[in-house]
Design an enzyme around this catalytic site. Structure first.
Site, mmCIF file in Angstrom:
data_model
loop_
_atom_site.group_PDB
_atom_site.id
_atom_site.type_symbol
_atom_site.label_atom_id
_atom_site.label_comp_id
_atom_site.label_asym_id
_atom_site.label_seq_id
_atom_site.Cartn_x
_atom_site.Cartn_y
_atom_site.Cartn_z
ATOM 1 N N LYS A 38 -19.657 80.596 -73.289
ATOM 2 C CA LYS A 38 -18.518 79.668 -73.035
ATOM 3 C C LYS A 38 -19.180 78.535 -72.167
ATOM 4 C CE LYS A 38 -16.033 83.265 -74.244
ATOM 5 N NZ LYS A 38 -16.624 84.480 -74.817
ATOM 6 N N TYR A 43 -42.952 89.182 -74.499
ATOM 7 C CA TYR A 43 -41.813 90.479 -74.277
ATOM 8 C C TYR A 43 -41.405 90.529 -72.845
ATOM 9 C CZ TYR A 43 -39.676 94.965 -75.299
ATOM 10 O OH TYR A 43 -38.705 95.945 -75.461
ATOM 11 N N PHE A 99 -9.510 90.709 -71.175
ATOM 12 C CA PHE A 99 -9.799 89.995 -72.587
ATOM 13 C C PHE A 99 -10.000 91.272 -73.519
ATOM 14 C CE2 PHE A 99 -12.758 88.563 -75.691
ATOM 15 C CZ PHE A 99 -11.892 87.750 -76.307
ATOM 16 N N ASP A 100 -9.564 91.148 -74.874
ATOM 17 C CA ASP A 100 -9.506 92.119 -75.693
ATOM 18 C C ASP A 100 -10.944 93.319 -75.636
ATOM 19 O OD1 ASP A 100 -11.118 90.527 -77.635
ATOM 20 O OD2 ASP A 100 -9.732 90.451 -78.920
ATOM 21 N N HIS A 125 -6.373 92.354 -85.695
ATOM 22 C CA HIS A 125 -6.192 91.006 -86.027
ATOM 23 C C HIS A 125 -7.589 90.577 -86.821
ATOM 24 C CE1 HIS A 125 -8.169 91.601 -82.188
ATOM 25 N NE2 HIS A 125 -8.364 90.295 -82.235
ATOM 26 N N ASP A 164 -14.834 88.431 -64.134
ATOM 27 C CA ASP A 164 -15.188 88.203 -65.632
ATOM 28 C C ASP A 164 -15.267 86.635 -65.538
ATOM 29 O OD1 ASP A 164 -15.281 87.663 -68.267
ATOM 30 O OD2 ASP A 164 -13.690 89.053 -68.842
ATOM 31 N N ALA A 190 -16.461 84.007 -67.638
ATOM 32 C CA ALA A 190 -16.874 83.439 -68.676
ATOM 33 C C ALA A 190 -16.583 81.791 -68.563
ATOM 34 C CB ALA A 190 -15.955 83.838 -69.951
HETATM 35 N N1 F0G Z 1 -14.428 87.885 -71.263
HETATM 36 C C1 F0G Z 1 -13.324 86.837 -71.586
HETATM 37 C C2 F0G Z 1 -12.635 86.386 -70.755
HETATM 38 C C3 F0G Z 1 -13.593 86.221 -72.782
HETATM 39 O O1 F0G Z 1 -12.867 85.286 -73.144
HETATM 40 C C4 F0G Z 1 -14.737 86.704 -73.712
HETATM 41 C C5 F0G Z 1 -14.755 86.198 -75.151
HETATM 42 C C6 F0G Z 1 -15.372 87.957 -73.154
HETATM 43 C C7 F0G Z 1 -15.100 88.575 -71.965
HETATM 44 C C8 F0G Z 1 -16.358 88.653 -74.335
HETATM 45 O O2 F0G Z 1 -17.540 87.780 -74.325
HETATM 46 O O3 F0G Z 1 -17.646 87.149 -76.965
HETATM 47 O O4 F0G Z 1 -19.614 86.738 -75.246
HETATM 48 O O5 F0G Z 1 -18.807 89.286 -76.026
HETATM 49 N N2 F0G Z 1 -13.907 85.449 -75.637
HETATM 50 C C9 F0G Z 1 -14.096 84.910 -76.970
HETATM 51 C C10 F0G Z 1 -12.746 84.016 -77.317
HETATM 52 C C11 F0G Z 1 -14.249 85.549 -78.091
HETATM 53 O O6 F0G Z 1 -12.737 83.613 -78.227
HETATM 54 O O7 F0G Z 1 -12.123 83.842 -76.153
HETATM 55 P P1 F0G Z 1 -18.535 87.632 -75.781
#
Ligand code: F0G
Length: 471
Positions: free
Chosen positions: A261, A75, A127-128, A453, A218, A220
């Site tokens: 990613k 844990y 990102f969204d 979407h 950010d 990723a």
């Molecule tokens: N930031 C970026 C630039 C991303 O592309 C994503 C996720 C996230 C944050 C959020 O990360 O999914 O681990 O919570 N992108 C995916 C995509 C979902 O298909 O582009 P997460």
């Protein structure tokens, strides 16, 4: 760095495989209708080639699976945590590392600790989920992409950059005191997978330091950004991708990373920080909402796969072959007469559906229509990035403000598909490009109030030109 023939193959061979289904055209038509003509609602076993996302969809290596067997599920204070933490510290240089189960959990924790209601978060493009989490923290997300990004066809090397002049104008203007964070997304997923240059990051750091505003990444796709820097920014041509990535992290005050990613794993994320006080606030939130600070919602075996994945992802031979594979797919698609955002990035290609399907007006959702056609003709799944996703709608789900471009993203999972799969994708697209006018538009039947979407349901319009397209 790499020697030998110009076209080296990927630096791995395949050990474990998974079957992919081939449905008949009738089965695909039925599956799409049952899914409300929204590929998000399809079942994975109805899909031949899945290019919906590069997130959590990559293949792990034998070394990662061997490491996973050593996962320590204690844990608190598990061995796997220390392995992960040391690897991340070494890569990023940040003293404080917090594990989270995925990127958006990191966003929620970071923004709710760092941003105050009424503040502005400035990004090249949010990102969204990042956008949503800034808003949930009561702050305002604002995108300032560089002007070069608006030209989809130009070969500018760093169209992911933030607009430095616009950033400086906000920082020195009347709203300057409201800027609570500058967040640069590497690579810029929202705008064509385009990279951000080190020169741009250096300039952002300088501006943020001058105005005492925190600067975060950010990150990723930090390794893919590093590879494109090495290829396109002459000052870094003899740096390793890992050195470039480390330098990028050094320039910022911290980072939030989805490890689904470039972590080369199905799940995972992290927050990296320098500031002790911010770390304490984020850690308290993490423990309350994700898990104790030595696992953060991840299992020990995930942490082990991640520690190994972070080593593998900066391998120049891997990055070179992945970039080359995406570029070859782009070339095949372009040769077939379908335009993509130029120059190609690494994790995804963005098809210009608006240009391919001029007979469809934005309110008939050309990007969505092309995505559905790729499924109907070839069992290929991908995501629309156009007016269905980004457009403004009225209460009757009618499009009021179209998106600037009607795009379709073909995301490329890591180490999953071979050139033979991509030749198939290109051939399906080539057939569509020969008779684009047979692609029908769609109209919305029902739509959720938020994150449209994912759950929207649609129906195809009757064949033939419509009033909107003729107008
Ligand atoms: N930031 C970026 C630039 C991303 O592309 C994503 C996720 C996230 C944050 C959020 O990360 O999914 O681990 O919570 N992108 C995916 C995509 C979902 O298909 O582009 P997460």
């Amino acid at each position: 760095m790499l020697t030998g023939p110009a076209k080296l193959p990927p630096p791995y061979r395949i050990k474990v495989v998974e079957p992919i289904p081939f449905l008949s055209a009738d089965e695909r038509r039925l599956a799409l209708a049952e899914a409300g003509h929204n590929p998000f609602n399809l079942r994975a076993d109805q899909i031949t080639i899945d290019l919906l996302s590069d997130s959590g969809t990559g293949a792990t290596s034998a070394a990662q699976e061997a490491a996973a067997a050593l996962g320590d599920e204690s844990y608190a204070g598990a061995r796997s945590w220390f392995r992960f933490r040391d690897e991340v510290r070494d890569l990023t240089g940040y003293p404080h590392i917090l594990p989270v189960h995925q990127g958006r959990a990191g966003e929620r924790i970071l923004f709710s600790s760092l941003l105050k209601p009424g503040q502005i978060c400035i990004s090249n493009t949010h990102f969204d989920t990042t956008h949503a989490n800034v808003k949930l923290a009561g702050a305002e997300p604002r995108d300032l992409p560089c002007p070069e990004a608006a030209d989809l066809d130009s070969d500018e090397p760093f169209k992911g950059n933030i607009d430095l002049a616009a950033l400086e104008r906000v920082l020195t203007g009347p709203e300057g005191h409201r800027v609570g964070l500058v967040l640069v997304t590497i690579t810029n997923n929202g705008l064509g997978a385009q990279p951000v240059s080190m020169a741009n990051l250096e300039a952002v750091r300088e501006l943020c330091q001058r105005h005492a505003v925190p600067f975060f990444l950010d990150a990723a796709r930090f390794a893919e950004n590093a590879w494109l820097v090495r290829e396109r920014e002459p000052a870094y041509s003899d740096w390793t991708p890992r050195q470039i990535a480390t330098r990028a992290f050094q320039l910022a005050d911290g980072c939030v990373v989805s490890l689904k990613k470039d972590g080369l794993t199905a799940i995972g994320g992290l927050i990296g920080l320098r500031d002790d006080e911010l770390h304490a606030t984020c850690e308290a939130n993490l423990i309350a909402t994700e898990g104790f600070s030595t696992y953060g919602g991840l299992a020990g075996h995930d942490l082990e796969r991640l520690a190994q994945g972070l080593k593998e992802v900066v391998d120049p031979a891997y990055l070179q072959s992945r970039a080359a594979s995406t570029a070859r797919l782009a070339q095949m698609i372009n040769d077939a007469g379908v335009d993509t955002i130029q120059p190609p990035g690494i994790h995804a290609l963005y098809l210009n559906a608006g240009r391919l399907l001029p007979h469809l007006a934005p309110h008939e959702f050309p990007g969505h229509s092309l995505g559905c056609q790729l499924y109907l003709d070839g069992g290929i799944r991908c995501a629309e990035l156009g007016s269905l996703y980004l457009g403004g709608m009225d209460d009757e789900h009618r499009l009021v403000t179209p998106a600037p471009f009607e795009l379709v993203r073909l995301a490329i999972p890591r180490r999953v598909y071979t050139d033979a799969h991509f030749e198939y994708v290109a051939s399906v697209l080539a057939d569509i490009a020969k008779e684009p006018e047979r692609v029908r538009g769609y109209r919305i039947v029902s739509s959720p109030p938020l994150l449209r979407h994912f759950k929207v349901r649609l129906e195809p319009l009757a064949a033939g030109p419509t009033a909107g397209a003729v107008a």
